[in-house]
Design an enzyme around this catalytic site. Structure first.
Site, PDB file in Angstrom:
ATOM      1  N   LYS A 195      -7.460   4.304   5.229  1.00 47.31           N
ATOM      2  CA  LYS A 195      -6.115   4.029   5.761  1.00 47.31           C
ATOM      3  C   LYS A 195      -5.317   5.319   5.933  1.00 47.31           C
ATOM      4  CE  LYS A 195      -5.622  -0.518   3.629  1.00 47.31           C
ATOM      5  NZ  LYS A 195      -4.806  -1.372   2.766  1.00 47.31           N
TER       6      LYS A 195
ATOM      7  N   THR B 293       0.794  -1.234   0.000  1.00 50.45           N
ATOM      8  CA  THR B 293       0.000   0.000   0.000  1.00 50.45           C
ATOM      9  C   THR B 293       0.827   1.285   0.000  1.00 50.45           C
ATOM     10  OG1 THR B 293      -1.646  -1.204   1.250  1.00 50.45           O
ATOM     11  CG2 THR B 293      -1.914   1.162   1.159  1.00 50.45           C
TER      12      THR B 293
ATOM     13  N   HIS C 148      -1.510  -1.160  -5.983  1.00 52.27           N
ATOM     14  CA  HIS C 148      -0.981  -2.469  -6.371  1.00 52.27           C
ATOM     15  C   HIS C 148      -2.114  -3.293  -6.924  1.00 52.27           C
ATOM     16  CE1 HIS C 148      -2.809  -3.979  -2.671  1.00 52.27           C
ATOM     17  NE2 HIS C 148      -2.201  -3.005  -2.014  1.00 52.27           N
TER      18      HIS C 148
HETATM   19 ZN   LIG Z   1      -3.395  -5.029   1.098  1.00 54.75          ZN
END
Ligand SMILES: [Zn+2]
Length: 570
Positions: free
Chosen positions: A181, A84, A370
């Site tokens: 996040k 990440t 990703h």
């Molecule tokens: Zn992940």
């Protein structure tokens, strides 16, 4: 003769008019700027995922982006550790991890003598009390590595596109990064913007003292309204009849992580707000993205983004696809429904931005930090047999025992394996007066022979340029930082991974240099761009450079990508 004179005259007038044409188009390019740059990042969105269920999607989301935008069909990250923060920082800076420094979600800090979390910074505590990581209920093992609640972008070693926008506007640009996040928000907001992320502990969007001394009034109001409460005792239901789904008959696959309470079949229960896992369940479902969108709307409304001639920047990083992928696998009914929900969330976001700013005034770029790896057990059902890899057994293996005997000791030498690095006991090596370089080399030679290991590359070899120039080694070197990298970089064979994420057995994980993990979507849209499809292979480092070129500002300080001319030609 007459014709010739005529043509000379024409040529002359054409020549005379040329500088004028050039000057005016140059001026146009310099003055025609978007009011807003909207960077959408979807966590774990493999390049083929937006089109996989397109027939079931509505208008205005992925269909709008794919039909109206400049679509790059073969975009990849060019680093080995496809995690990440590594991907986000690359998208933000246009630099490789070797340059921006964010080489993993976690790395070993030599000075602190411990693993550190990428955006932790004890100098800047969270602005909210009781919103830090709950060590008991946090399912993200990288988050649990952090020793303080403080967060900042200080570890990012170069400027971001958002920083450059701020610098070029003498601080007048408004720059915001929002995500469930912390690392998805902080990375994109750069060193000069504002970042907000979701606290699984408090169910609020929070920030740290790096960004504010006190919360803006509108953030306090948004949090006080407790938007999470609309999910109290609600469920995540399928959006369409089960028969419409590719995975409609496989809701209960054996490898899906079983979360007590949340279950692994539809409808998934969010349960009561008082349940300590309530907010976690929201993040494991499309609700996490819906909450992110709700907060983003509040940012745009209250901070007046895109309302004047100074280009503003808004980054929205959607995290649900990643959590759903880890827990249920990217080939699951949950992941399929999540994609349909994400499509609606993006359509909702674009509709809102169109109303507030106008999509013609908004330059949109969508990509991912990703890709996604398939669940090994799922591949096995299709005939591709793969077994998990077990690094915990490496130190005690006969070959390692023999090696240690050669060095004259039998203590634990492989102190830990924290993806993607093997960490050796450097104290032990120093005490025994052994050369770190030699021990690294000897261990790498043995580890490379273990089941499931494709490559074991020592940090010393990368630093000394002793590695081959092939594709995998290049991606490993692109990920190397002298001060942050561990002793030996491990690349596992394709489709293999360590199923145990610090105690939590997950269905799937990413983080490899293999195509399924490096492959991401890359779409530029809005701002009156003409639609186009480009099949040439491009790099995620190209995004920040291309955005800078469109804005006519300097590219971020470590950027190595190239300008994607197709986007500028339009
Ligand atoms: Zn992940």
């Amino acid at each position: 003769m007459k014709t010739a004179t005529h043509s000379i005259k024409n040529t002359l007038s054409l020549l005379l008019s040329m500088p004028v044409i050039l000057a005016s188009s140059y001026t146009f390019a310099q003055t025609h700027k978007p009011k807003l740059v909207l960077q959408i990042t979807v966590d774990q969105l493999r390049g083929n995922m937006p089109t996989a269920y397109l027939d079931k999607m509505g208008k205005g989301g992925f269909k709008y982006l794919l039909n109206e935008g400049v679509v790059y069909k073969d975009a990849h990250h060019n680093h080995a550790n496809t995690e990440t923060i590594v991907g986000h920082a690359t998208l933000a800076t246009g630099a490789l991890p070797a340059v921006h420094g964010m080489i993993g979600n976690v790395w070993y800090d030599d000075k602190l003598q411990r693993l550190v979390y990428n955006v932790e910074d004890s100098k800047y505590p969270l602005l909210s009390a009781n919103a830090d990581v709950n060590q008991k209920t946090e399912i993200d093992p990288t988050q649990r590595t952090a020793k303080s609640s403080g967060r900042s972008p200080s570890n990012i070693q170069v400027s971001t596109f958002s920083d450059e926008l701020m610098i070029a506007s003498n601080g007048k640009a408004k720059v915001f990064g929002v995500s469930v996040k912390d690392r998805g928000a902080i990375s994109m907001a750069g060193h000069t913007g504002k970042a907000f992320w979701f606290s699984k502990k408090s169910g609020e969007f929070v920030t740290s003292e790096y960004y504010y001394d006190k919360y803006p009034e509108w953030v306090v109001s948004w949090n006080e309204a407790k938007p999470v409460k609309k999910y109290h005792n609600q469920t995540w239901k399928l959006t369409q009849p089960k028969t419409n789904y590719v995975f409609g008959k496989q809701d209960d696959q054996v490898w899906e992580t079983k979360f007590p309470g949340f279950g692994n079949t539809f409808p998934h229960q969010y349960g009561e707000m008082s349940n300590p896992y309530f907010n976690t369940f929201l993040t494991l479902s499309p609700a996490g993205d819906e909450l992110t969108l709700d907060f983003v709307k509040a940012v745009v409304n209250n901070e007046q983004l895109g309302q004047d001639d100074i280009t503003d920047y808004l980054s929205v990083s959607f995290s649900s696809t990643d959590y759903v992928g880890h827990i249920f696998g990217p080939s699951s009914l949950e992941a399929e429904d999540n994609m349909l929900r994400l499509d609606r969330t993006i359509a909702n976001l674009l509709k809102f931005i169109d109303k507030k700013v106008g999509l013609d005034n908004t330059l949109i770029v969508l990509s991912a930090d990703h890709g996604a790896a398939e669940v090994p057990a799922y591949l096995s059902t299709l005939g591709m047999k793969t077994e998990p890899v077990t690094p915990k057994t490496w130190d005690k293996s006969p070959s390692m025992q023999a090696l240690k005997k050669q060095f004259g000791f039998d203590e634990t030498l492989i102190k830990s394996y924290f993806h993607p690095y093997v960490y050796l006991d450097r104290d032990l090596i120093a005490r025994r007066k052994l050369s770190l370089e030699q021990v690294q080399k000897a261990v790498a030679l043995e580890v490379a022979k273990f089941d499931g290991v494709a490559l074991a590359v020592t940090s010393k070899d990368i630093e000394q340029g002793n590695t081959p120039q092939d594709y995998l080694h290049t991606l490993v070197a692109n990920n190397h930082s002298k001060n942050r990298s561990g002793d030996i970089y491990i690349v596992l064979e394709a489709h293999r991974f360590v199923a145990d994420m610090e105690g939590l057995t997950v269905a799937a994980t990413h983080g490899s240099p293999w195509g399924y993990d490096t492959f991401v979507p890359m779409i530029f849209a809005g701002f009156n761009l003409d639609d186009d499809i480009v099949y040439d292979r491009v790099s995620t480092t190209d995004i920040a450079v291309t955005l800078s070129a469109i804005l006519g500002i300097k590219a971020p300080s470590g950027a190595q990508g190239k300008v994607l001319k197709k986007v500028l030609d339009d």
